[in-house]
Write a protein that holds these residues in place. Sequence first.
Motif, PDB file in Angstrom:
ATOM      1  N   GLN A   8       0.796  -1.240   0.000  1.00 51.34           N
ATOM      2  CA  GLN A   8       0.000   0.000   0.000  1.00 51.34           C
ATOM      3  C   GLN A   8       0.827   1.288   0.000  1.00 51.34           C
ATOM      4  OE1 GLN A   8      -2.887  -0.243   3.150  1.00 51.34           O
ATOM      5  NE2 GLN A   8      -3.852  -2.073   2.281  1.00 51.34           N
ATOM      6  N   LYS A   9       2.140   1.158  -0.260  1.00 50.55           N
ATOM      7  CA  LYS A   9       3.020   2.341  -0.319  1.00 50.55           C
ATOM      8  C   LYS A   9       2.908   3.200   0.950  1.00 50.55           C
ATOM      9  CE  LYS A   9       3.630   2.658  -5.260  1.00 50.55           C
ATOM     10  NZ  LYS A   9       2.765   1.570  -5.796  1.00 50.55           N
ATOM     11  N   LEU A  10       2.948   2.561   2.077  1.00 51.85           N
ATOM     12  CA  LEU A  10       2.901   3.276   3.358  1.00 51.85           C
ATOM     13  C   LEU A  10       4.316   3.684   3.753  1.00 51.85           C
ATOM     14  CD1 LEU A  10       0.585   0.633   5.044  1.00 51.85           C
ATOM     15  CD2 LEU A  10      -0.108   2.971   4.439  1.00 51.85           C
ATOM     16  N   ASP A  11       4.431   4.623   4.693  1.00 49.09           N
ATOM     17  CA  ASP A  11       5.753   4.962   5.237  1.00 49.09           C
ATOM     18  C   ASP A  11       6.111   4.020   6.377  1.00 49.09           C
ATOM     19  OD1 ASP A  11       6.087   7.213   3.589  1.00 49.09           O
ATOM     20  OD2 ASP A  11       4.808   8.396   4.944  1.00 49.09           O
ATOM     21  N   ILE A  12       5.092   3.576   7.089  1.00 48.77           N
ATOM     22  CA  ILE A  12       5.370   2.734   8.261  1.00 48.77           C
ATOM     23  C   ILE A  12       4.174   1.819   8.568  1.00 48.77           C
ATOM     24  CG2 ILE A  12       4.570   4.515   9.909  1.00 48.77           C
ATOM     25  CD1 ILE A  12       6.959   3.466  11.694  1.00 48.77           C
ATOM     26  N   ILE A  13       4.496   0.609   9.004  1.00 54.22           N
ATOM     27  CA  ILE A  13       3.453  -0.310   9.476  1.00 54.22           C
ATOM     28  C   ILE A  13       3.630  -0.445  10.992  1.00 54.22           C
ATOM     29  CG2 ILE A  13       2.484  -2.641   9.331  1.00 54.22           C
ATOM     30  CD1 ILE A  13       3.822  -2.890   6.539  1.00 54.22           C
ATOM     31  N   ILE A  14       2.594  -0.070  11.740  1.00 51.85           N
ATOM     32  CA  ILE A  14       2.644  -0.200  13.207  1.00 51.85           C
ATOM     33  C   ILE A  14       1.848  -1.441  13.587  1.00 51.85           C
ATOM     34  CG2 ILE A  14       2.004   0.868  15.411  1.00 51.85           C
ATOM     35  CD1 ILE A  14       2.370   3.614  14.091  1.00 51.85           C
ATOM     36  N   VAL A  15       2.525  -2.401  14.209  1.00 52.69           N
ATOM     37  CA  VAL A  15       1.867  -3.660  14.547  1.00 52.69           C
ATOM     38  C   VAL A  15       1.700  -3.764  16.058  1.00 52.69           C
ATOM     39  CG1 VAL A  15       1.931  -6.172  14.327  1.00 52.69           C
ATOM     40  CG2 VAL A  15       3.013  -4.754  12.585  1.00 52.69           C
ATOM     41  N   GLU A  16       0.501  -4.099  16.468  1.00 55.77           N
ATOM     42  CA  GLU A  16       0.221  -4.272  17.897  1.00 55.77           C
ATOM     43  C   GLU A  16       0.753  -5.627  18.373  1.00 55.77           C
ATOM     44  OE1 GLU A  16      -3.777  -3.720  20.471  1.00 55.77           O
ATOM     45  OE2 GLU A  16      -3.904  -5.233  18.891  1.00 55.77           O
ATOM     46  N   LYS A  17       1.477  -5.628  19.487  1.00 57.58           N
ATOM     47  CA  LYS A  17       1.983  -6.871  20.068  1.00 57.58           C
ATOM     48  C   LYS A  17       0.812  -7.759  20.478  1.00 57.58           C
ATOM     49  CE  LYS A  17       5.765  -8.342  22.684  1.00 57.58           C
ATOM     50  NZ  LYS A  17       6.985  -8.248  23.256  1.00 57.58           N
ATOM     51  N   MET A  18       0.923  -9.064  20.214  1.00 58.06           N
ATOM     52  CA  MET A  18      -0.152 -10.001  20.554  1.00 58.06           C
ATOM     53  C   MET A  18      -0.032 -10.424  22.022  1.00 58.06           C
ATOM     54  SD  MET A  18      -1.796 -10.386  17.717  1.00 58.06           S
ATOM     55  CE  MET A  18      -1.399  -9.084  16.546  1.00 58.06           C
ATOM     56  N   PRO A  19      -1.114 -10.943  22.619  1.00 58.06           N
ATOM     57  CA  PRO A  19      -1.004 -11.484  23.979  1.00 58.06           C
ATOM     58  C   PRO A  19       0.029 -12.609  23.998  1.00 58.06           C
ATOM     59  CG  PRO A  19      -3.277 -11.628  23.136  1.00 58.06           C
ATOM     60  CD  PRO A  19      -2.450 -11.086  22.030  1.00 58.06           C
ATOM     61  N   ASP A  20       0.811 -12.698  25.072  1.00 57.78           N
ATOM     62  CA  ASP A  20       1.940 -13.633  25.083  1.00 57.78           C
ATOM     63  C   ASP A  20       1.542 -15.046  25.522  1.00 57.78           C
ATOM     64  OD1 ASP A  20       4.614 -13.953  24.442  1.00 57.78           O
ATOM     65  OD2 ASP A  20       5.222 -13.833  26.547  1.00 57.78           O
TER      66      ASP A  20
END
Length: 320
Positions: free
Chosen positions: A290-302
């Motif tokens: 998607q030609k983004l500058d950054i992908i922010i990923v939420e940490k999953m439950p451990d």
Amino acid sequence: MSIISKDIQKAVVLLNNEELVAIPTETVYGLAGNIFSEKAIKRIFETKKRPFFNPLIVHIATIAALQDIVAEVPEKAKLLAETFWPGAMTLVLKKHKNIPDLITAGKDTVAVRIPNHTTTLQLLTQLRFPLAAPSANPFNNISPTKPEHVAHYFKDDIKMVLDGGACKNGIESTIIGFENGEPIIYRLGALALEDIEAVVGKVTVKNKKEQNPDAPGMLQKHYSPLTKTILTSTVLNDIQLYANKKIGVLTLSSSYKNKGIKSEIVLSKNNDLQEAASKLYDALHQLDHQKLDIIIVEKMPDVGLGKSMNDRLERAAFQE
Ligand code: AMP
Ligand code: MG
């Protein structure tokens, strides 16, 4: 013409001719070749640009076939195989003398599993040899979980992707080795640690390169989008930090749609980790295109598959 096809016979012919075929499994798509064909195996490494120190997983259709692949099977390995095969678990065992060094990167152990996918099980039963099949992506890239992902990577390099639909589990198998007959997890994956421990008791996890030099290929940077990716527990903070950028957000169940971001993928509205794992790589593929500058990923439950997803996401987000 598309290289994606459901024709198992065509795959049989190609593989008999020492060609490569991408195959569906319940984890991710594999780039498969005859384990006894030096030509096919070398092509796997070339096509993926995979370094030769990184050994391949051998795929078989039955537990009986194991006797031609490995020299010995510890009791706990037998128990795990009987419980979880066909399934998303790879066992690393002492190799049979006939297994070529190219497959094992010269090691005296071999990685093997029975995949849980009807199409590929049918294919394997029609071949006179097992298949070596690493994930069908260029080295370090995101693994493919749909036939289209493979075609996108390799349409000019391979003749066929055997279409088995979207992968149900969506992340790689859990790899288990043995030290003095005791299981050790070399790679967290689609079979949850808790499920394994329910069968064989507490197991040690040596999932990081520095913990286990015996598991080559467990690289710190791996499974990576081309777009800069960060993994965080405080998504909103990071959205604010990158406020002037084109941001894509990937979360388990929360939404940040009205926070000035460009796009968002929510993996499972019901917080179902199995559903989230099955969609994880496809979501990364989509955001990466998607030609983004950054992908922010939420940490999953451990816990459970969340642990395995976090492992992949840490590698996807690793900055050199
Ligand atoms: P892939 O098929 O691309 O998911 O990668 C297979 C992974 O299996 C490798 O990167 C290694 O981490 C692991 N593996 C394969 N064979 C062995 C072996 N003989 N000993 C330890 N780890 C192995
Ligand atoms: Mg791989």
